[in-house]
Design a protein around this motif. Structure first.
Motif, PDB file in Angstrom:
ATOM      1  N   VAL A  64       0.833  -1.207   0.000  1.00 13.71           N
ATOM      2  CA  VAL A  64       0.000   0.000   0.000  1.00 13.71           C
ATOM      3  C   VAL A  64       0.865   1.255   0.000  1.00 13.71           C
ATOM      4  O   VAL A  64       0.544   2.248  -0.671  1.00 13.71           O
ATOM      5  N   ALA A  65       1.976   1.228   0.738  1.00 18.89           N
ATOM      6  CA  ALA A  65       2.870   2.391   0.772  1.00 18.89           C
ATOM      7  C   ALA A  65       3.387   2.716  -0.623  1.00 18.89           C
ATOM      8  O   ALA A  65       3.454   3.888  -1.023  1.00 18.89           O
ATOM      9  N   ALA A  66       3.738   1.675  -1.381  1.00 19.12           N
ATOM     10  CA  ALA A  66       4.203   1.897  -2.752  1.00 19.12           C
ATOM     11  C   ALA A  66       3.088   2.475  -3.616  1.00 19.12           C
ATOM     12  O   ALA A  66       3.329   3.349  -4.462  1.00 19.12           O
ATOM     13  N   GLU A  67       1.868   2.017  -3.397  1.00 18.34           N
ATOM     14  CA  GLU A  67       0.757   2.500  -4.212  1.00 18.34           C
ATOM     15  C   GLU A  67       0.336   3.912  -3.825  1.00 18.34           C
ATOM     16  O   GLU A  67      -0.205   4.646  -4.656  1.00 18.34           O
ATOM     17  N   VAL A  68       0.575   4.311  -2.582  1.00 23.99           N
ATOM     18  CA  VAL A  68       0.328   5.701  -2.194  1.00 23.99           C
ATOM     19  C   VAL A  68       1.247   6.630  -2.984  1.00 23.99           C
ATOM     20  O   VAL A  68       0.830   7.693  -3.467  1.00 23.99           O
ATOM     21  N   VAL A  69       2.505   6.215  -3.124  1.00 23.58           N
ATOM     22  CA  VAL A  69       3.446   7.004  -3.925  1.00 23.58           C
ATOM     23  C   VAL A  69       2.975   7.070  -5.377  1.00 23.58           C
ATOM     24  O   VAL A  69       3.026   8.124  -6.019  1.00 23.58           O
ATOM     25  N   MET A  70       2.502   5.941  -5.898  1.00 23.57           N
ATOM     26  CA  MET A  70       1.998   5.931  -7.272  1.00 23.57           C
ATOM     27  C   MET A  70       0.799   6.853  -7.426  1.00 23.57           C
ATOM     28  O   MET A  70       0.664   7.562  -8.432  1.00 23.57           O
ATOM     29  N   LEU A  71      -0.075   6.872  -6.431  1.00 23.19           N
ATOM     30  CA  LEU A  71      -1.235   7.761  -6.470  1.00 23.19           C
ATOM     31  C   LEU A  71      -0.785   9.221  -6.506  1.00 23.19           C
ATOM     32  O   LEU A  71      -1.360  10.042  -7.233  1.00 23.19           O
ATOM     33  N   ALA A  72       0.260   9.539  -5.742  1.00 20.03           N
ATOM     34  CA  ALA A  72       0.796  10.901  -5.756  1.00 20.03           C
ATOM     35  C   ALA A  72       1.387  11.237  -7.119  1.00 20.03           C
ATOM     36  O   ALA A  72       1.243  12.361  -7.616  1.00 20.03           O
ATOM     37  N   VAL A  73       2.051  10.255  -7.737  1.00 15.80           N
ATOM     38  CA  VAL A  73       2.614  10.465  -9.074  1.00 15.80           C
ATOM     39  C   VAL A  73       1.510  10.773 -10.076  1.00 15.80           C
ATOM     40  O   VAL A  73       1.630  11.681 -10.907  1.00 15.80           O
ATOM     41  N   LEU A  74       0.421  10.021 -10.002  1.00 18.71           N
ATOM     42  CA  LEU A  74      -0.700  10.273 -10.900  1.00 18.71           C
ATOM     43  C   LEU A  74      -1.297  11.655 -10.648  1.00 18.71           C
ATOM     44  O   LEU A  74      -1.702  12.355 -11.584  1.00 18.71           O
ATOM     45  N   ALA A  75      -1.338  12.052  -9.377  1.00 19.27           N
ATOM     46  CA  ALA A  75      -1.946  13.333  -9.028  1.00 19.27           C
ATOM     47  C   ALA A  75      -1.143  14.513  -9.567  1.00 19.27           C
ATOM     48  O   ALA A  75      -1.716  15.519  -9.986  1.00 19.27           O
ATOM     49  N   VAL A  76       0.183  14.404  -9.564  1.00 16.68           N
ATOM     50  CA  VAL A  76       1.011  15.533 -10.018  1.00 16.68           C
ATOM     51  C   VAL A  76       1.362  15.437 -11.497  1.00 16.68           C
ATOM     52  O   VAL A  76       2.047  16.300 -12.034  1.00 16.68           O
ATOM     53  N   GLY A  77       0.901  14.373 -12.156  1.00 18.07           N
ATOM     54  CA  GLY A  77       1.050  14.293 -13.604  1.00 18.07           C
ATOM     55  C   GLY A  77       2.417  13.896 -14.102  1.00 18.07           C
ATOM     56  O   GLY A  77       2.880  14.412 -15.124  1.00 18.07           O
ATOM     57  N   LEU A  78       3.098  12.971 -13.419  1.00 18.07           N
ATOM     58  CA  LEU A  78       4.418  12.519 -13.857  1.00 18.07           C
ATOM     59  C   LEU A  78       4.361  11.224 -14.665  1.00 18.07           C
ATOM     60  O   LEU A  78       5.372  10.556 -14.846  1.00 18.07           O
ATOM     61  N   THR A  79       3.170  10.860 -15.129  1.00 16.35           N
ATOM     62  CA  THR A  79       3.019   9.571 -15.803  1.00 16.35           C
ATOM     63  C   THR A  79       3.840   9.486 -17.086  1.00 16.35           C
ATOM     64  O   THR A  79       4.341   8.418 -17.440  1.00 16.35           O
ATOM     65  N   GLN A  80       3.989  10.601 -17.802  1.00 19.80           N
ATOM     66  CA  GLN A  80       4.730  10.560 -19.065  1.00 19.80           C
ATOM     67  C   GLN A  80       6.200  10.218 -18.843  1.00 19.80           C
ATOM     68  O   GLN A  80       6.816   9.527 -19.655  1.00 19.80           O
ATOM     69  N   VAL A  81       6.751  10.693 -17.731  1.00 21.16           N
ATOM     70  CA  VAL A  81       8.151  10.379 -17.421  1.00 21.16           C
ATOM     71  C   VAL A  81       8.316   8.888 -17.171  1.00 21.16           C
ATOM     72  O   VAL A  81       9.244   8.244 -17.677  1.00 21.16           O
ATOM     73  N   LEU A  82       7.399   8.320 -16.398  1.00 22.40           N
ATOM     74  CA  LEU A  82       7.508   6.912 -16.035  1.00 22.40           C
ATOM     75  C   LEU A  82       7.133   5.976 -17.171  1.00 22.40           C
ATOM     76  O   LEU A  82       7.374   4.773 -17.079  1.00 22.40           O
ATOM     77  N   LYS A  83       6.533   6.510 -18.228  1.00 25.39           N
ATOM     78  CA  LYS A  83       6.193   5.670 -19.375  1.00 25.39           C
ATOM     79  C   LYS A  83       7.370   5.482 -20.329  1.00 25.39           C
ATOM     80  O   LYS A  83       7.282   4.696 -21.267  1.00 25.39           O
ATOM     81  N   GLN A  84       8.461   6.182 -20.103  1.00 26.75           N
ATOM     82  CA  GLN A  84       9.613   6.054 -20.984  1.00 26.75           C
ATOM     83  C   GLN A  84      10.215   4.653 -20.865  1.00 26.75           C
ATOM     84  O   GLN A  84      10.343   4.104 -19.776  1.00 26.75           O
ATOM     85  N   SER A  85      10.595   4.095 -22.008  1.00 22.65           N
ATOM     86  CA  SER A  85      11.106   2.725 -22.039  1.00 22.65           C
ATOM     87  C   SER A  85      12.336   2.550 -21.155  1.00 22.65           C
ATOM     88  O   SER A  85      12.500   1.512 -20.506  1.00 22.65           O
ATOM     89  N   ALA A  86      13.190   3.565 -21.117  1.00 22.27           N
ATOM     90  CA  ALA A  86      14.408   3.458 -20.310  1.00 22.27           C
ATOM     91  C   ALA A  86      14.071   3.348 -18.828  1.00 22.27           C
ATOM     92  O   ALA A  86      14.696   2.570 -18.092  1.00 22.27           O
ATOM     93  N   VAL A  87      13.080   4.110 -18.381  1.00 23.64           N
ATOM     94  CA  VAL A  87      12.686   4.077 -16.966  1.00 23.64           C
ATOM     95  C   VAL A  87      12.066   2.731 -16.625  1.00 23.64           C
ATOM     96  O   VAL A  87      12.416   2.096 -15.622  1.00 23.64           O
ATOM     97  N   VAL A  88      11.137   2.282 -17.463  1.00 24.12           N
ATOM     98  CA  VAL A  88      10.483   0.992 -17.221  1.00 24.12           C
ATOM     99  C   VAL A  88      11.506  -0.140 -17.265  1.00 24.12           C
ATOM    100  O   VAL A  88      11.478  -1.066 -16.444  1.00 24.12           O
ATOM    101  N   GLY A  89      12.426  -0.068 -18.221  1.00 19.30           N
ATOM    102  CA  GLY A  89      13.447  -1.107 -18.332  1.00 19.30           C
ATOM    103  C   GLY A  89      14.359  -1.157 -17.122  1.00 19.30           C
ATOM    104  O   GLY A  89      14.685  -2.240 -16.620  1.00 19.30           O
ATOM    105  N   ALA A  90      14.781   0.013 -16.641  1.00 16.10           N
ATOM    106  CA  ALA A  90      15.646   0.056 -15.460  1.00 16.10           C
ATOM    107  C   ALA A  90      14.933  -0.508 -14.238  1.00 16.10           C
ATOM    108  O   ALA A  90      15.527  -1.256 -13.442  1.00 16.10           O
ATOM    109  N   ILE A  91      13.655  -0.177 -14.095  1.00 19.93           N
ATOM    110  CA  ILE A  91      12.872  -0.712 -12.977  1.00 19.93           C
ATOM    111  C   ILE A  91      12.763  -2.229 -13.087  1.00 19.93           C
ATOM    112  O   ILE A  91      12.869  -2.955 -12.092  1.00 19.93           O
ATOM    113  N   GLY A  92      12.570  -2.722 -14.310  1.00 18.97           N
ATOM    114  CA  GLY A  92      12.472  -4.162 -14.504  1.00 18.97           C
ATOM    115  C   GLY A  92      13.752  -4.887 -14.134  1.00 18.97           C
ATOM    116  O   GLY A  92      13.726  -5.935 -13.477  1.00 18.97           O
ATOM    117  N   VAL A  93      14.897  -4.339 -14.547  1.00 19.81           N
ATOM    118  CA  VAL A  93      16.183  -4.973 -14.243  1.00 19.81           C
ATOM    119  C   VAL A  93      16.454  -4.946 -12.739  1.00 19.81           C
ATOM    120  O   VAL A  93      16.826  -5.968 -12.138  1.00 19.81           O
TER     121      VAL A  93
END
Length: 232
Positions: A64-93
């Protein structure tokens, strides 16, 4: 021909009915994702066997703590940054490496002479914190959790935002959180309620299966992360 004054008036849609309809679909979609086997479920099972029923709620706190942070990200509109392939790939690795470490730890415990039900209480001190940390790590280390929130979650965030912050918090997020809590607690309850009655070898088997599953997920995340990085 019917005059305008005689024509039946068009009743406006009821906001509460619309909110309920959106909430129902959101809860069903959330439940379908929660019921899919994943690293959080595997940790809930393995730690439920080791530490008892309380493992489910504590792991959910981290999730839930992780999802609270995600909710804050959605609220401030940072979704485009996190949709970048490099960011998603780094998180996956990184997530794959973390899950690999956790999977080997579970297998090491399964191979040891575990004494079920004789360890420290899960809610006390460092043991409780380790479960919360496990909930955080297994959540943020999953690149598909990130993608799910940035696509499905973000879409529903926009829908619920039309009804105000109360709907976002009480219906959108709290409803999703309660489903997480119920499922993880149920998994921990199923295995934790048998502590002391099932031979330790059975728990070693449960831990071994969970460890192998987490390792398989780690390999999947690593491969997926590399693919996202190569897609730049």
């Amino acid at each position: 021909m019917i005059c305008a004054d005689c024509a039946p008036s068009r009743r406006p849609s009821c906001p509460m009915s619309e909110l309920f309809g959106i909430a129902l679909t959101w809860w069903l979609i959330s439940l379908s994702g929660i019921l899919m086997p994943g690293p959080v479920s595997a940790i809930a099972i393995s730690e439920g066997a080791r530490r008892g029923v309380i493992a489910g709620p504590l792991i959910t706190v981290g999730h839930v703590a992780a999802e609270v942070v995600m909710l804050a990200v959605l609220a401030v509109g940072l979704t485009q940054v996190l949709k970048q392939s490099a960011v998603v790939g780094a998180i996956g690795v990184l997530g794959g490496l973390v899950l690999s470490w956790m999977g080997w730890g579970i297998l090491s415990t399964a191979r040891s002479n575990i004494q079920v039900g004789t360890g420290p209480a899960a809610g006390a001190g460092r043991a409780g914190f380790s479960l919360i940390r496990a909930g955080v790590l297994t959540t943020v280390g999953n690149p598909y959790w990130l993608l799910w929130w940035l696509t499905v979650g973000a879409s529903y965030f926009v829908l619920f935002s039309r009804f105000g912050w109360l709907a976002l918090v009480a219906v959108f997020y709290a409803g999703h959180m309660m489903l997480d809590l119920a499922w993880n607690s149920f998994l921990a309850l199923v295995v934790g309620s048998g502590r002391g009655r099932i031979p330790p070898v059975a728990y070693r088997v449960v831990l071994g299966v969970c460890g192998v599953f987490v390792l398989a997920m780690s390999a999947y995340f690593l491969i997926s992360g590399v693919r996202f990085l190569n897609a730049r």
